[in-house]
Design an enzyme around this catalytic site. Sequence first.
Site, short mmCIF file in Angstrom:
data_model
loop_
_atom_site.label_atom_id
_atom_site.label_comp_id
_atom_site.label_asym_id
_atom_site.label_seq_id
_atom_site.Cartn_x
_atom_site.Cartn_y
_atom_site.Cartn_z
N SER A 64 -55.91 126.72 26.24
CA SER A 64 -55.28 127.17 26.14
C SER A 64 -54.48 128.27 25.94
CB SER A 64 -53.60 126.77 25.17
OG SER A 64 -53.86 125.07 25.07
N1 SAH Z 1 -55.91 122.11 21.38
C1 SAH Z 1 -56.70 122.79 22.41
C2 SAH Z 1 -56.27 122.40 24.04
C3 SAH Z 1 -56.71 121.76 24.76
S1 SAH Z 1 -55.80 121.14 27.14
C4 SAH Z 1 -57.34 123.60 22.52
O1 SAH Z 1 -56.80 124.95 21.47
O2 SAH Z 1 -58.58 124.55 22.95
C5 SAH Z 1 -55.52 119.19 25.90
C6 SAH Z 1 -56.59 118.93 25.70
O3 SAH Z 1 -55.99 117.49 25.46
C7 SAH Z 1 -58.39 118.16 26.60
O4 SAH Z 1 -59.15 118.11 25.91
C8 SAH Z 1 -56.99 116.83 27.55
O5 SAH Z 1 -59.01 116.25 27.41
C9 SAH Z 1 -56.43 116.02 25.72
N2 SAH Z 1 -55.99 114.86 26.10
C10 SAH Z 1 -55.22 114.93 27.21
N3 SAH Z 1 -54.45 113.78 27.47
C11 SAH Z 1 -54.60 113.11 25.25
C12 SAH Z 1 -54.45 111.94 25.03
N4 SAH Z 1 -53.93 110.87 25.67
N5 SAH Z 1 -54.90 111.96 23.60
C13 SAH Z 1 -55.76 112.44 22.96
N6 SAH Z 1 -56.43 114.00 24.09
C14 SAH Z 1 -55.74 114.40 24.99
#
Ligand code: SAH
Length: 214
Positions: A64
């Site tokens: 993000s």
């Molecule tokens: N907090 C992260 C943001 C990554 S983007 C950072 O700092 O890098 C959002 C993430 O949510 C992705 O890696 C995606 O695979 C995950 N995601 C999507 N749906 C999900 C679910 N149902 N359970 C767990 N993770 C999920």
Amino acid sequence: MIDSYRHKGLRRQLIDELKEKGITDKAVLDAFDKVPRHFFLDSSFMNQAYTNQAFRIGAEQTISHPFTVAFQTSLLELQRGHKVLEIGTGSGFQTSILCEIGVRVVSIERQKELFINAKPKIFNLGYTPNLFFGDGFKGKASYAPYDSILVTCGAPFIPQDLKEQLKVGGKLVIPVGEGKMQIMTRLIKLENGDFETETYGDFSFVPMLEKTAK
Ligand code: SAH
């Protein structure tokens, strides 16, 4: 990986930018000073690690924007010792920011590749969250109740399990909406089990998806 004076200087600049955009929570700003964001990116993006941009982190996912991480974290109004559930470990950057603030972190990721990559990065920085490969729609009942739950992917709806795993007075910060844009939403659990709902404008996240992926 090396955390040089140059990187530290770039972090200071980023913090000034976050302040200009309205982030005031000192614990959040201090955590941005400590956590080396460049450790969580591919080496090809190293020089832009401290600009306010999102980057690909593999498995078609993105880390993000720094402002989004800072904004969501501020909405949680964390205090040391709080227990926080994060949905979407992704790169592990947001997880590390939470750990640096001094809260107990439980984090879930549904993409195997990201779960495997994030773990050593977070632990090498000395943080010890509980990391799980699984589907965040279900939350993690065995560690509940939580003071805060932070969803870092765009949710099509507010999952019932997450509402149930929140303490009374606890906060659920979740971007809600299908398609390109989501509305940043904060739910606060009331004593009678109802929720007070507040919204904080439009953001764009990768989608929250059901079940796990290899
Ligand atoms: N907090 C992260 C943001 C990554 S983007 C950072 O700092 O890098 C959002 C993430 O949510 C992705 O890696 C995606 O695979 C995950 N995601 C999507 N749906 C999900 C679910 N149902 N359970 C767990 N993770 C999920």
